[in-house]
Design an enzyme around this catalytic site. Structure first.
Site, short mmCIF file in Angstrom:
data_model
loop_
_atom_site.label_atom_id
_atom_site.label_comp_id
_atom_site.label_asym_id
_atom_site.label_seq_id
_atom_site.Cartn_x
_atom_site.Cartn_y
_atom_site.Cartn_z
N SER A 37 -89.05 6.88 32.65
CA SER A 37 -88.65 8.00 33.49
C SER A 37 -87.35 7.72 34.24
CB SER A 37 -89.76 8.34 34.49
OG SER A 37 -90.94 8.72 33.81
N HIS A 48 -87.88 7.63 39.59
CA HIS A 48 -87.04 8.78 39.25
C HIS A 48 -85.77 8.79 40.09
CE1 HIS A 48 -90.92 11.12 37.95
NE2 HIS A 48 -90.65 10.08 37.17
#
Length: 316
Positions: free
Chosen positions: A171, A223
């Site tokens: 991610s 993230h």
């Protein structure tokens, strides 16, 4: 997203196509091969992880038993995925292992692991959609650097806050590609035709994905760290030479030959490179000295999970 024609020497105009960041070699359309290789690597590693997991040997109630040793852990434990112990064994990101057992390599190995089949499919689709597009326009070298360094940056940032659980997944690398797309748009702003539409599209995608990160059991620090790393890398690796900008202002030919970038591009390049280097140095220094990010930033908990009447965030 369309770009204006870019004026080149001699007054001739050359179209740049719909989206061609950092392409200073004409209208050549590159073929994406590195991103598919990354996808293949993720799939192979997941298959090998399930092979090592060998649920029937260690657990009862394995999910989808006909798969044999590739069957998943009991659904209540980890839906469509391996056990936590196997993820740890395969190189999952764990703060204690990195800081106290000198296993810094986990900051890179965790990028190639996935918690389950759904996790793998979601990341694979996202990578193919946004990664292929960027590689076709920028080339494999730039995208490869952005992918790997963003994944690493996301892992470092995550480790400063998430210290009681294992983190895996690509991610951070994916958000790095999104961040690079945004900075590429900013640094090459003058040659976009649909500037506002392009900006809004990227911002909506980024905002939506970061908003999903505040759900429980999602590592939003990964993230954010990946996005910031990719955002800075975009200014460093993806500026497009503004051929014709200096020519239109009657700069001497020898000056045009030395520099084909606008001043703001050079400034963003220098500032971003400095921030990138200092960020990695400070982040790694804090991590390996055992600093808990929450002690320095209490409100940062809200960046990863927002408690409400539906769920709590005690686990983080």
């Amino acid at each position: 997203m369309g770009r204006d024609d870019v004026e080149i020497a001699g007054g001739e105009k050359k179209g740049r196509g719909n989206y061609s960041p950092a392409d200073d070699s004409g209208d050549r359309q590159r073929v994406s091969w590195l991103i598919p290789m990354f996808v293949l690597a993720n799939v192979v590693v997941f298959g090998f992880t399930m092979y090592v997991n060998n649920c029937p040997k260690h657990s009862s109630g394995c999910f989808i038993k006909p798969l044999g040793r590739f069957s998943f852990q009991p659904f209540r434990e980890n839906p469509l995925g391996p056990s936590t112990s196997v993820l740890r064994k395969m190189g999952g990101l764990e703060w204690d292992k990195v800081v106290h057992h000198h296993q810094g390599w986990r900051l890179l190995t965790c990028i190639w692991l996935h918690a389950g089949l759904i996790h793998l499919i979601a990341n694979t689709i996202s990578l193919l959609v946004i990664g292929n597009h960027l590689e076709e326009q920028c080339g494999f070298a730039r995208v490869g650097v952005i992918y790997l360094l963003s994944g690493f940056g996301g892992a470092v940032f995550s480790s400063l806050f998430i210290q009681r659980s294992i983190s895996v997944g690509a991610s951070g690398a994916l958000f790095g590609i999104l961040g690079a797309m945004l900075s590429e748009l900013i640094t090459n702003w003058s040659i976009y035709t649909n500037k506002i539409a392009a900006l809004l599209t990227v911002l909506v995608v980024v905002t939506f994905n970061l908003a999903l990160g505040i759900l429980p059991h999602v590592d939003n620090f990964n993230h954010i760290g990946g996005f910031l790393t990719g955002f800075l890398l975009g200014f460093v690796l993806l500026p497009l030479p503004q051929l014709g900008w200096m020519e239109s202002r009657n700069f001497p030919a020898e000056v045009q030959a030395r520099s084909q970038y606008k001043p703001h591009q050079c400034l963003l390049w220098a500032v971003s490179l400095a921030l990138l280097i200092s960020g990695f140095v400070v982040g790694l220094a804090l991590l390996f000295s055992g600093v808990n990010g929450y002690n320095r930033c209490q409100w940062c908990r809200s960046l990863n999970c927002v408690p409400n009447s539906i769920w709590t965030c005690d686990a983080i």
